[in-house]
Design a protein around this motif. Sequence first.
Motif, PDB file in Angstrom:
ATOM      1  N   PRO A   1       0.811  -1.218   0.000  1.00 15.51           N
ATOM      2  CA  PRO A   1       0.000   0.000   0.000  1.00 15.51           C
ATOM      3  C   PRO A   1       0.850   1.277   0.000  1.00 15.51           C
ATOM      4  CG  PRO A   1      -0.825  -1.563   1.624  1.00 15.51           C
ATOM      5  CD  PRO A   1       0.495  -2.092   1.136  1.00 15.51           C
ATOM      6  N   PRO A   2       0.422   2.301  -0.733  1.00 14.06           N
ATOM      7  CA  PRO A   2       1.174   3.554  -0.813  1.00 14.06           C
ATOM      8  C   PRO A   2       1.487   4.169   0.556  1.00 14.06           C
ATOM      9  CG  PRO A   2      -0.545   3.547  -2.459  1.00 14.06           C
ATOM     10  CD  PRO A   2      -0.759   2.333  -1.609  1.00 14.06           C
ATOM     11  N   LYS A   3       0.591   4.063   1.519  1.00 18.44           N
ATOM     12  CA  LYS A   3       0.831   4.630   2.847  1.00 18.44           C
ATOM     13  C   LYS A   3       2.022   3.960   3.520  1.00 18.44           C
ATOM     14  CE  LYS A   3      -0.805   6.358   7.074  1.00 18.44           C
ATOM     15  NZ  LYS A   3       0.449   6.807   7.598  1.00 18.44           N
ATOM     16  N   ILE A   4       2.144   2.662   3.385  1.00 23.83           N
ATOM     17  CA  ILE A   4       3.283   1.955   3.986  1.00 23.83           C
ATOM     18  C   ILE A   4       4.579   2.390   3.315  1.00 23.83           C
ATOM     19  CG2 ILE A   4       4.367  -0.318   4.258  1.00 23.83           C
ATOM     20  CD1 ILE A   4       1.561  -1.422   4.809  1.00 23.83           C
ATOM     21  N   LEU A   5       4.569   2.538   1.994  1.00 21.98           N
ATOM     22  CA  LEU A   5       5.762   3.015   1.289  1.00 21.98           C
ATOM     23  C   LEU A   5       6.138   4.422   1.748  1.00 21.98           C
ATOM     24  CD1 LEU A   5       4.988   1.792  -2.326  1.00 21.98           C
ATOM     25  CD2 LEU A   5       6.657   0.843  -0.731  1.00 21.98           C
ATOM     26  N   ALA A   6       5.153   5.310   1.826  1.00 25.72           N
ATOM     27  CA  ALA A   6       5.409   6.687   2.247  1.00 25.72           C
ATOM     28  C   ALA A   6       5.957   6.720   3.673  1.00 25.72           C
ATOM     29  CB  ALA A   6       4.141   7.524   2.141  1.00 25.72           C
ATOM     30  N   ASP A   7       5.378   5.918   4.559  1.00 24.60           N
ATOM     31  CA  ASP A   7       5.865   5.866   5.944  1.00 24.60           C
ATOM     32  C   ASP A   7       7.301   5.353   6.006  1.00 24.60           C
ATOM     33  OD1 ASP A   7       3.389   6.790   6.747  1.00 24.60           O
ATOM     34  OD2 ASP A   7       2.719   4.859   7.587  1.00 24.60           O
ATOM     35  N   GLY A   8       7.615   4.376   5.180  1.00 28.90           N
ATOM     36  CA  GLY A   8       8.978   3.840   5.144  1.00 28.90           C
ATOM     37  C   GLY A   8       9.988   4.868   4.668  1.00 28.90           C
ATOM     38  N   PHE A   9       9.637   5.596   3.610  1.00 26.23           N
ATOM     39  CA  PHE A   9      10.530   6.644   3.112  1.00 26.23           C
ATOM     40  C   PHE A   9      10.688   7.761   4.140  1.00 26.23           C
ATOM     41  CE2 PHE A   9       9.631   4.887  -1.193  1.00 26.23           C
ATOM     42  CZ  PHE A   9      10.951   4.703  -1.585  1.00 26.23           C
ATOM     43  N   ALA A  10       9.608   8.115   4.814  1.00 23.91           N
ATOM     44  CA  ALA A  10       9.675   9.160   5.846  1.00 23.91           C
ATOM     45  C   ALA A  10      10.561   8.715   7.010  1.00 23.91           C
ATOM     46  CB  ALA A  10       8.275   9.511   6.341  1.00 23.91           C
ATOM     47  N   ALA A  11      10.439   7.469   7.422  1.00 26.61           N
ATOM     48  CA  ALA A  11      11.269   6.953   8.513  1.00 26.61           C
ATOM     49  C   ALA A  11      12.737   6.926   8.109  1.00 26.61           C
ATOM     50  CB  ALA A  11      10.797   5.561   8.918  1.00 26.61           C
ATOM     51  N   ALA A  12      13.018   6.553   6.880  1.00 32.03           N
ATOM     52  CA  ALA A  12      14.405   6.538   6.407  1.00 32.03           C
ATOM     53  C   ALA A  12      14.983   7.949   6.374  1.00 32.03           C
ATOM     54  CB  ALA A  12      14.479   5.899   5.022  1.00 32.03           C
ATOM     55  N   ALA A  13      14.195   8.904   5.918  1.00 32.64           N
ATOM     56  CA  ALA A  13      14.661  10.292   5.877  1.00 32.64           C
ATOM     57  C   ALA A  13      14.897  10.821   7.284  1.00 32.64           C
ATOM     58  CB  ALA A  13      13.640  11.172   5.140  1.00 32.64           C
ATOM     59  N   ALA A  14      13.996  10.521   8.198  1.00 26.95           N
ATOM     60  CA  ALA A  14      14.155  10.979   9.580  1.00 26.95           C
ATOM     61  C   ALA A  14      15.380  10.349  10.221  1.00 26.95           C
ATOM     62  CB  ALA A  14      12.897  10.646  10.386  1.00 26.95           C
ATOM     63  N   SER A  15      15.598   9.091   9.940  1.00 30.32           N
ATOM     64  CA  SER A  15      16.764   8.399  10.496  1.00 30.32           C
ATOM     65  C   SER A  15      18.062   9.001   9.956  1.00 30.32           C
ATOM     66  CB  SER A  15      16.703   6.905  10.137  1.00 30.32           C
ATOM     67  OG  SER A  15      17.859   6.250  10.574  1.00 30.32           O
ATOM     68  N   SER A  16      18.085   9.298   8.679  1.00 30.06           N
ATOM     69  CA  SER A  16      19.284   9.894   8.062  1.00 30.06           C
ATOM     70  C   SER A  16      19.559  11.292   8.606  1.00 30.06           C
ATOM     71  CB  SER A  16      19.128   9.957   6.546  1.00 30.06           C
ATOM     72  OG  SER A  16      19.080   8.664   6.005  1.00 30.06           O
ATOM     73  N   ALA A  17      18.506  12.014   8.965  1.00 26.85           N
ATOM     74  CA  ALA A  17      18.659  13.370   9.457  1.00 26.85           C
ATOM     75  C   ALA A  17      18.936  13.414  10.961  1.00 26.85           C
ATOM     76  CB  ALA A  17      17.397  14.180   9.164  1.00 26.85           C
ATOM     77  N   SER A  18      18.787  12.281  11.629  1.00 22.32           N
ATOM     78  CA  SER A  18      18.945  12.218  13.076  1.00 22.32           C
ATOM     79  C   SER A  18      20.379  12.485  13.496  1.00 22.32           C
ATOM     80  CB  SER A  18      18.521  10.831  13.571  1.00 22.32           C
ATOM     81  OG  SER A  18      18.871  10.676  14.929  1.00 22.32           O
ATOM     82  N   SER A  19      20.530  13.181  14.617  1.00 25.48           N
ATOM     83  CA  SER A  19      21.879  13.438  15.151  1.00 25.48           C
ATOM     84  C   SER A  19      22.462  12.145  15.721  1.00 25.48           C
ATOM     85  CB  SER A  19      21.829  14.513  16.225  1.00 25.48           C
ATOM     86  OG  SER A  19      20.993  14.117  17.294  1.00 25.48           O
ATOM     87  N   LEU A  20      21.622  11.115  15.874  1.00 23.00           N
ATOM     88  CA  LEU A  20      22.106   9.837  16.378  1.00 23.00           C
ATOM     89  C   LEU A  20      22.712   8.990  15.271  1.00 23.00           C
ATOM     90  CD1 LEU A  20      19.183   8.871  18.776  1.00 23.00           C
ATOM     91  CD2 LEU A  20      21.391   9.861  19.369  1.00 23.00           C
ATOM     92  N   CYS A  21      22.516   9.420  14.033  1.00 27.24           N
ATOM     93  CA  CYS A  21      23.050   8.687  12.895  1.00 27.24           C
ATOM     94  C   CYS A  21      24.567   8.866  12.855  1.00 27.24           C
ATOM     95  CB  CYS A  21      22.420   9.192  11.589  1.00 27.24           C
ATOM     96  SG  CYS A  21      22.873   8.188  10.176  1.00 27.24           S
ATOM     97  N   VAL A  22      25.284   7.754  12.901  1.00 25.34           N
ATOM     98  CA  VAL A  22      26.748   7.792  12.919  1.00 25.34           C
ATOM     99  C   VAL A  22      27.264   7.106  11.656  1.00 25.34           C
ATOM    100  CG1 VAL A  22      28.803   7.037  14.149  1.00 25.34           C
ATOM    101  CG2 VAL A  22      26.778   7.716  15.436  1.00 25.34           C
TER     102      VAL A  22
END
Length: 70
Positions: free
Chosen positions: A46-67
């Motif tokens: 479903p498109p919502k699951i894809l969108a949520d996955g991309f949003a989570a990946a973007a948030a993770s990449s932008a996180s200050s915890l990302c090393v």
Amino acid sequence: MTDSIPVIDIGPALAGAPGALDRTAHLLRHACEEIGFLAIVDHGVPPKILADGFAAAAASSASSLCVTRS
């Protein structure tokens, strides 16, 4: 060599169309071995699951915890 990323429709294989599984496997193998990238369509996610996955990946990449390891 190709100038574009192959788009592979897996819908017929998922639906059990005659010969579709072998054709899809051939296309996937070619894309992986010769190009290195691919996009899959008609997968049923479903498109919502894809969108949520991309949003989570973007948030993770932008996180200050990302090393990044070097």
